[in-house]
Scaffold this motif. Structure first.
Motif, PDB file in Angstrom:
ATOM      1  N   ALA A   1      55.563  -1.943  59.645  1.00  0.00           N
ATOM      2  CA  ALA A   1      55.233  -3.199  58.974  1.00  0.00           C
ATOM      3  C   ALA A   1      54.263  -3.040  57.821  1.00  0.00           C
ATOM      4  O   ALA A   1      54.535  -3.511  56.719  1.00  0.00           O
ATOM      5  CB  ALA A   1      54.694  -4.201  59.996  1.00  0.00           C
ATOM      6  N   PRO A   2      53.101  -2.372  57.997  1.00  0.00           N
ATOM      7  CA  PRO A   2      52.144  -2.375  56.901  1.00  0.00           C
ATOM      8  C   PRO A   2      52.555  -1.520  55.729  1.00  0.00           C
ATOM      9  O   PRO A   2      52.335  -1.887  54.581  1.00  0.00           O
ATOM     10  CB  PRO A   2      50.875  -1.813  57.556  1.00  0.00           C
ATOM     11  N   ALA A   3      53.184  -0.382  55.984  1.00  0.00           N
ATOM     12  CA  ALA A   3      53.425   0.565  54.905  1.00  0.00           C
ATOM     13  C   ALA A   3      54.542   0.116  53.979  1.00  0.00           C
ATOM     14  O   ALA A   3      54.459   0.291  52.777  1.00  0.00           O
ATOM     15  CB  ALA A   3      53.741   1.942  55.488  1.00  0.00           C
ATOM     16  N   PHE A   4      55.580  -0.495  54.522  1.00  0.00           N
ATOM     17  CA  PHE A   4      56.744  -0.738  53.685  1.00  0.00           C
ATOM     18  C   PHE A   4      57.330  -2.134  53.811  1.00  0.00           C
ATOM     19  O   PHE A   4      58.289  -2.452  53.122  1.00  0.00           O
ATOM     20  CB  PHE A   4      57.826   0.294  54.009  1.00  0.00           C
ATOM     21  N   SER A   5      56.799  -2.965  54.664  1.00  0.00           N
ATOM     22  CA  SER A   5      57.286  -4.332  54.757  1.00  0.00           C
ATOM     23  C   SER A   5      56.329  -5.313  54.109  1.00  0.00           C
ATOM     24  O   SER A   5      56.746  -6.271  53.464  1.00  0.00           O
ATOM     25  CB  SER A   5      57.498  -4.712  56.228  1.00  0.00           C
ATOM     26  N   LEU A   6      55.028  -5.082  54.272  1.00  0.00           N
ATOM     27  CA  LEU A   6      54.028  -6.001  53.743  1.00  0.00           C
ATOM     28  C   LEU A   6      53.080  -5.356  52.753  1.00  0.00           C
ATOM     29  O   LEU A   6      52.333  -6.051  52.083  1.00  0.00           O
ATOM     30  CB  LEU A   6      53.206  -6.597  54.902  1.00  0.00           C
TER      31      LEU A   6
ATOM     32  N   ILE B   1      47.664  -5.147  59.544  1.00  0.00           N
ATOM     33  CA  ILE B   1      47.215  -4.171  58.543  1.00  0.00           C
ATOM     34  C   ILE B   1      47.913  -4.430  57.208  1.00  0.00           C
ATOM     35  O   ILE B   1      47.288  -4.393  56.139  1.00  0.00           O
ATOM     36  CB  ILE B   1      47.485  -2.741  59.045  1.00  0.00           C
ATOM     37  N   GLY B   2      49.216  -4.705  57.253  1.00  0.00           N
ATOM     38  CA  GLY B   2      49.937  -4.978  56.025  1.00  0.00           C
ATOM     39  C   GLY B   2      49.480  -6.252  55.337  1.00  0.00           C
ATOM     40  O   GLY B   2      49.330  -6.297  54.110  1.00  0.00           O
ATOM     41  N   VAL B   3      49.234  -7.301  56.116  1.00  0.00           N
ATOM     42  CA  VAL B   3      48.779  -8.565  55.536  1.00  0.00           C
ATOM     43  C   VAL B   3      47.398  -8.409  54.913  1.00  0.00           C
ATOM     44  O   VAL B   3      47.145  -8.881  53.792  1.00  0.00           O
ATOM     45  CB  VAL B   3      48.775  -9.669  56.620  1.00  0.00           C
ATOM     46  N   LEU B   4      46.489  -7.751  55.612  1.00  0.00           N
ATOM     47  CA  LEU B   4      45.140  -7.555  55.078  1.00  0.00           C
ATOM     48  C   LEU B   4      45.163  -6.709  53.808  1.00  0.00           C
ATOM     49  O   LEU B   4      44.366  -6.944  52.890  1.00  0.00           O
ATOM     50  CB  LEU B   4      44.252  -6.890  56.137  1.00  0.00           C
ATOM     51  N   ALA B   5      46.073  -5.737  53.740  1.00  0.00           N
ATOM     52  CA  ALA B   5      46.167  -4.913  52.542  1.00  0.00           C
ATOM     53  C   ALA B   5      46.765  -5.679  51.367  1.00  0.00           C
ATOM     54  O   ALA B   5      46.506  -5.344  50.209  1.00  0.00           O
ATOM     55  CB  ALA B   5      46.999  -3.669  52.827  1.00  0.00           C
ATOM     56  N   ARG B   6      47.552  -6.707  51.642  1.00  0.00           N
ATOM     57  CA  ARG B   6      48.258  -7.420  50.574  1.00  0.00           C
ATOM     58  C   ARG B   6      47.556  -8.710  50.151  1.00  0.00           C
ATOM     59  O   ARG B   6      47.944  -9.318  49.146  1.00  0.00           O
ATOM     60  CB  ARG B   6      49.678  -7.745  51.040  1.00  0.00           C
ATOM     61  N   LEU B   7      46.545  -9.136  50.855  1.00  0.00           N
ATOM     62  CA  LEU B   7      45.907 -10.409  50.532  1.00  0.00           C
ATOM     63  C   LEU B   7      45.325 -10.414  49.126  1.00  0.00           C
ATOM     64  O   LEU B   7      45.355 -11.451  48.446  1.00  0.00           O
ATOM     65  CB  LEU B   7      44.810 -10.715  51.560  1.00  0.00           C
ATOM     66  N   TYR B   8      44.798  -9.285  48.684  1.00  0.00           N
ATOM     67  CA  TYR B   8      44.241  -9.227  47.327  1.00  0.00           C
ATOM     68  C   TYR B   8      45.327  -9.443  46.276  1.00  0.00           C
ATOM     69  O   TYR B   8      45.087 -10.078  45.246  1.00  0.00           O
ATOM     70  CB  TYR B   8      43.549  -7.885  47.107  1.00  0.00           C
TER      71      TYR B   8
ATOM     72  N   LEU C   1      45.405   4.107  45.574  1.00  0.00           N
ATOM     73  CA  LEU C   1      44.949   3.151  46.589  1.00  0.00           C
ATOM     74  C   LEU C   1      45.987   2.957  47.683  1.00  0.00           C
ATOM     75  O   LEU C   1      45.642   2.510  48.781  1.00  0.00           O
ATOM     76  CB  LEU C   1      44.634   1.801  45.921  1.00  0.00           C
ATOM     77  N   HIS C   2      47.252   3.280  47.391  1.00  0.00           N
ATOM     78  CA  HIS C   2      48.256   3.170  48.448  1.00  0.00           C
ATOM     79  C   HIS C   2      47.995   4.167  49.575  1.00  0.00           C
ATOM     80  O   HIS C   2      48.394   3.938  50.723  1.00  0.00           O
ATOM     81  CB  HIS C   2      49.658   3.376  47.860  1.00  0.00           C
ATOM     82  N   LEU C   3      47.310   5.268  49.246  1.00  0.00           N
ATOM     83  CA  LEU C   3      46.959   6.234  50.290  1.00  0.00           C
ATOM     84  C   LEU C   3      45.896   5.677  51.231  1.00  0.00           C
ATOM     85  O   LEU C   3      45.805   6.114  52.386  1.00  0.00           O
ATOM     86  CB  LEU C   3      46.474   7.535  49.655  1.00  0.00           C
ATOM     87  N   GLU C   4      45.085   4.743  50.727  1.00  0.00           N
ATOM     88  CA  GLU C   4      44.074   4.133  51.592  1.00  0.00           C
ATOM     89  C   GLU C   4      44.717   3.291  52.686  1.00  0.00           C
ATOM     90  O   GLU C   4      44.140   3.125  53.760  1.00  0.00           O
ATOM     91  CB  GLU C   4      43.122   3.271  50.754  1.00  0.00           C
ATOM     92  N   VAL C   5      45.904   2.752  52.406  1.00  0.00           N
ATOM     93  CA  VAL C   5      46.613   2.001  53.435  1.00  0.00           C
ATOM     94  C   VAL C   5      47.024   2.918  54.576  1.00  0.00           C
ATOM     95  O   VAL C   5      46.897   2.578  55.759  1.00  0.00           O
ATOM     96  CB  VAL C   5      47.839   1.285  52.831  1.00  0.00           C
ATOM     97  N   PHE C   6      47.496   4.122  54.233  1.00  0.00           N
ATOM     98  CA  PHE C   6      47.849   5.090  55.271  1.00  0.00           C
ATOM     99  C   PHE C   6      46.608   5.570  56.028  1.00  0.00           C
ATOM    100  O   PHE C   6      46.669   5.834  57.231  1.00  0.00           O
ATOM    101  CB  PHE C   6      48.586   6.275  54.652  1.00  0.00           C
ATOM    102  N   ARG C   7      45.496   5.724  55.305  1.00  0.00           N
ATOM    103  CA  ARG C   7      44.261   6.108  55.983  1.00  0.00           C
ATOM    104  C   ARG C   7      43.827   5.040  56.972  1.00  0.00           C
ATOM    105  O   ARG C   7      43.413   5.338  58.113  1.00  0.00           O
ATOM    106  CB  ARG C   7      43.149   6.339  54.954  1.00  0.00           C
TER     107      ARG C   7
END
Length: 241
Positions: free
Chosen positions: A11-16, A74-81, A132-138
C-alpha cells in the motif's frame, strides 16, 4: 513465502506513495513494482516476521488485516504533503487567474489548472531528485521495529498522527501560496477602486491581461524558493517519520 510479508509494503510504496501517481503508473505496473520491492524488504525483516508464520488461521487473518492498515497509514502520511500542495496549487491558479481552463493532471485524479499541474509536477520531480522516495522505504523498514508483525494497531495514535501531519502540511503549503494570495487581494482591491473611479470603462476586462502577466511573473521569480521550501519541509518530515 507468506502473503502478509509484503502486504505492508504494497500500500504505501506503490498505491498511496506520492512517488508513483495513479495516472502515470498503471495498476499492474505498480503491483509488480510493489512485489519486487517487497521481495527486497523480506530478507531485512525476516527474523521479525518468521515467528508469525506458525500462527493460527484466525490470528493470521488478523495479522494480514493489520498489515494492510499499517501500510495504508504509512502511504497516507507520506502523501499528505502532496495533497496539501495540490490544494494550494489550485488556490495559486485561482489567485493568478489561470483556473479557467483545467487540463490533465499528473498527480491528481481529476483535471486541474495548468499552473497547478506545473507546480505539482515540479514538486514530484524534486521528490525523486532529492531521493525522498527512499525515505518512504526507510520508514517502511522502521515500522517493523515500532509495530511488529504480530503487534497491536492503535487507531487513536494513528488518527493523532494524521491530524498532526495535516496541520503541518497545510501550514507549510499555505506559506507557499501566501505571496499569491496577497497578490490577488492587492490586485482585486486596486481593480475595484479603479472601477469605482471609472464606472463607464470595463476595467475588469482591461486589467485581466495585466493580472495574468503579474501572476506569471510572480510565479517565475518565486518558484525556485517555493519548491526548495516544500522539498525541505517534506524531507524533514519524512526523515523524522
Amino acid at each position: 513465502m507468506q502473503p502478509f510479508w509484503f502486504l505492508r509494503a504494497l500500500a504505501p510504496a506503490f498505491s498511496l506513495c506520492p512517488a508513483f501517481p495513479v495516472r502515470v503508473f498503471p495498476c499492474r505496473s505498480r503491483l509488480f513494482l510493489a512485489l519486487a520491492c517487497s521481495l527486497m524488504v523480506v530478507p531485512l525483516v525476516l527474523p521479525q516476521v518468521a515467528p508469525a508464520v506458525k500462527s493460527a488461521p484466525l490470528l493470521l487473518m488478523r495479522i494480514v488485516v493489520v498489515e494492510i492498515i499499517i501500510g495504508g497509514m504509512i502511504g497516507v502520511l507520506a502523501r499528505l504533503y502532496f495533497w496539501a500542495l495540490q490544494f494550494m496549487a489550485n488556490a495559486i491558479a485561482m489567485a493568478t487567474g489561470y483556473s479557467g481552463a483545467p487540463a490533465g493532471a499528473i498527480e491528481a485524479e481529476e483535471p486541474q489548472a495548468a499552473i497547478a499541474s506545473f507546480i505539482t509536477l515540479s514538486a514530484l520531480c524534486l521528490f525523486f531528485i532529492s531521493d525522498l522516495h527512499l525515505e518512504v522505504f526507510r520508514a517502511l523498514l522502521s515500522s517493523y521495529s515500532v509495530i511488529p508483525v504480530d503487534g497491536i494497531f492503535q487507531p487513536g495514535t494513528a488518527m493523532v498522527n494524521v491530524t498532526d501531519t495535516l496541520s503541518k502540511a497545510f501550514l507549510s503549503t499555505i506559506r507557499i501560496a501566501a505571496p499569491f494570495i496577497v497578490f490577488a487581494v492587492v490586485v482585486n482591491i486596486a481593480v475595484g477602486l479603479i472601477n469605482k473611479l471609472t464606472p463607464s470603462i470595463p476595467v475588469y476586462f482591461i486589467s485581466m491581461p495585466f493580472v495574468l502577466a503579474g501572476g506569471l511573473m510572480l510565479l517565475y521569480f518565486a518558484m525556485p524558493d517555493l519548491l526548495r521550501f516544500f522539498s525541505n519541509e517534506t524531507g524533514s518530515y519524512l526523515r523524522n517519520f
